[in-house]
Design a protein around this motif. Structure first.
Motif, short mmCIF file in Angstrom:
data_model
loop_
_atom_site.label_atom_id
_atom_site.label_comp_id
_atom_site.label_asym_id
_atom_site.label_seq_id
_atom_site.Cartn_x
_atom_site.Cartn_y
_atom_site.Cartn_z
N ARG A 114 0.83 -1.21 0.00
CA ARG A 114 0.00 0.00 0.00
C ARG A 114 0.87 1.26 0.00
O ARG A 114 0.54 2.25 -0.64
N ASN A 129 -0.60 4.30 -7.09
CA ASN A 129 -2.04 4.06 -7.26
C ASN A 129 -2.28 2.59 -6.92
O ASN A 129 -2.18 1.72 -7.77
N TRP A 130 -2.56 2.34 -5.65
CA TRP A 130 -2.68 0.97 -5.16
C TRP A 130 -3.79 0.20 -5.89
O TRP A 130 -3.61 -0.96 -6.26
N GLU A 131 -4.93 0.85 -6.14
CA GLU A 131 -6.03 0.17 -6.81
C GLU A 131 -5.64 -0.24 -8.23
O GLU A 131 -6.03 -1.30 -8.72
N HIS A 132 -4.88 0.60 -8.91
CA HIS A 132 -4.41 0.28 -10.26
C HIS A 132 -3.46 -0.92 -10.21
O HIS A 132 -3.52 -1.82 -11.05
N GLY A 158 -5.47 -3.95 -9.50
CA GLY A 158 -6.31 -4.30 -10.65
C GLY A 158 -5.59 -5.17 -11.67
O GLY A 158 -6.21 -6.06 -12.27
N GLU A 163 -12.58 -4.07 0.75
CA GLU A 163 -12.14 -3.47 -0.51
C GLU A 163 -12.06 -4.50 -1.62
O GLU A 163 -12.21 -4.17 -2.80
N LEU A 174 -13.23 -4.11 -5.73
CA LEU A 174 -12.21 -4.19 -6.77
C LEU A 174 -12.38 -5.44 -7.62
O LEU A 174 -12.11 -5.42 -8.82
N SER A 193 -12.91 -5.44 -11.67
CA SER A 193 -11.70 -5.90 -12.35
C SER A 193 -11.97 -6.33 -13.79
O SER A 193 -13.06 -6.78 -14.14
#
Length: 280
Positions: free
Chosen positions: A169, A174-177, A180, A212, A216, A220
């Motif tokens: 993290r 961009n952790w979500e990117h 993903g 989360e 996600l 995805s």
């Protein structure tokens, strides 16, 4: 994965794809009375050349008769790529592989793979199996990510680590990117091995432990080989840019090689060299 679970996964996937396509992108006027984003079911049916009732039943996850040609039309209507089309087939028809049991034989690091890891000295590289369990890595990966040797082998699942370890993290700009990309690979495996119940148990475990994850996971993509640019914020050397290239290793073991190549227009490689020289 039993039939009910498979059809529920199909329903969620179709709804997600439909919601991501704007009416304008599909040739429809945007209108002013749309209560939800994306296309309506009847619009997808129109584009696919099927009846609205049949498509509604498909999206609801009902156990109906489907054919490859009709699924191709649905895939085209929802603008699916090749990986997503294969995923659609697996969920709608249950055509995934019957996978062998996961054991040391199917996750063995061959001498040639070990040599490749050594040669990719300044490209952090991770080898994982079809469940995203990490089975090999090089020194560069340990310097950029974490010392995987300190993690018990049974806990070295990349998907789980992304959600449980603060190192990831803090590292990802961009952790979500970042997440993903791995979820796209994991979803491709999920469809490929649709008859392996392990995936459903793992997904339910992650949903229960990490709120989360569910969001996600539903957002995805499906990709067997994503090629993305990632920005990391390393605690010791600052900003680093890597191109992630992921590909399957040919051979009896269903392994995947994820290579983080320093972006040529950046100072990432020189930073990585300094980082490794200081800690070696």
């Amino acid at each position: 994965m039993n039939q009910e679970t498979r059809l529920q996964a199909l329903s969620s996937f179709l709804k997600s794809k439909r919601a991501k396509i704007s009416p304008e992108a599909a040739g429809f006027p945007s209108g002013t009375r749309r209560r939800t984003p994306g296309l309506r079911r009847e619009e997808v049916a129109q584009l696919a050349g099927v009846s609205p009732t049949w498509y509604t039943w498909l999206e609801q996850g009902r156990d109906i008769k489907v054919s490859g040609s009709v699924l191709d039309c649905v895939a085209a209507a929802l603008q699916m790529n090749e990986d997503e089309r294969k995923y659609l087939y697996a969920l709608a028809i249950g055509s995934g592989h019957i996978a062998p049991a996961m054991d040391e034989e199917h996750s063995e690091m061959t001498p040639s793979l070990k040599r490749i890891l050594q040669e990719l000295r300044f490209c952090p590289t991770i080898i994982s199996d079809r469940r995203c369990q990490i089975v090999g890595w090089n020194a560069a990966a340990s310097h950029v990510f974490m010392d995987f040797e300190q993690i018990p082998p049974e806990q070295r699942n990349m998907i789980r680590l992304l959600f449980t370890r603060k190192e990831f993290r803090r590292l990802a700009g961009n952790w979500e990117h970042f997440v993903g990309g791995y979820l796209a690979i994991f979803r491709a495996y999920y469809g490929q091995y649709v008859q392996d119940d392990w995936y459903e148990r793992f997904i339910e475990e992650m949903k229960g432990s990490h709120p989360e994850f569910q969001y996600l996971w539903e957002q995805s993509q499906v990709s067997s080989a994503p090629d993305v640019l990632l920005e990391f914020r390393h605690a010791k050397v600052g900003k680093m840019l890597f191109h992630l290239t992921s590909f399957q290793v040919q051979g009896p073991s269903d392994l995947r090689c994820s290579v983080y190549t320093p972006a040529p227009e950046s100072s990432t490689e020189s930073k990585l060299r300094r980082l490794m020289e200081k800690q070696d």
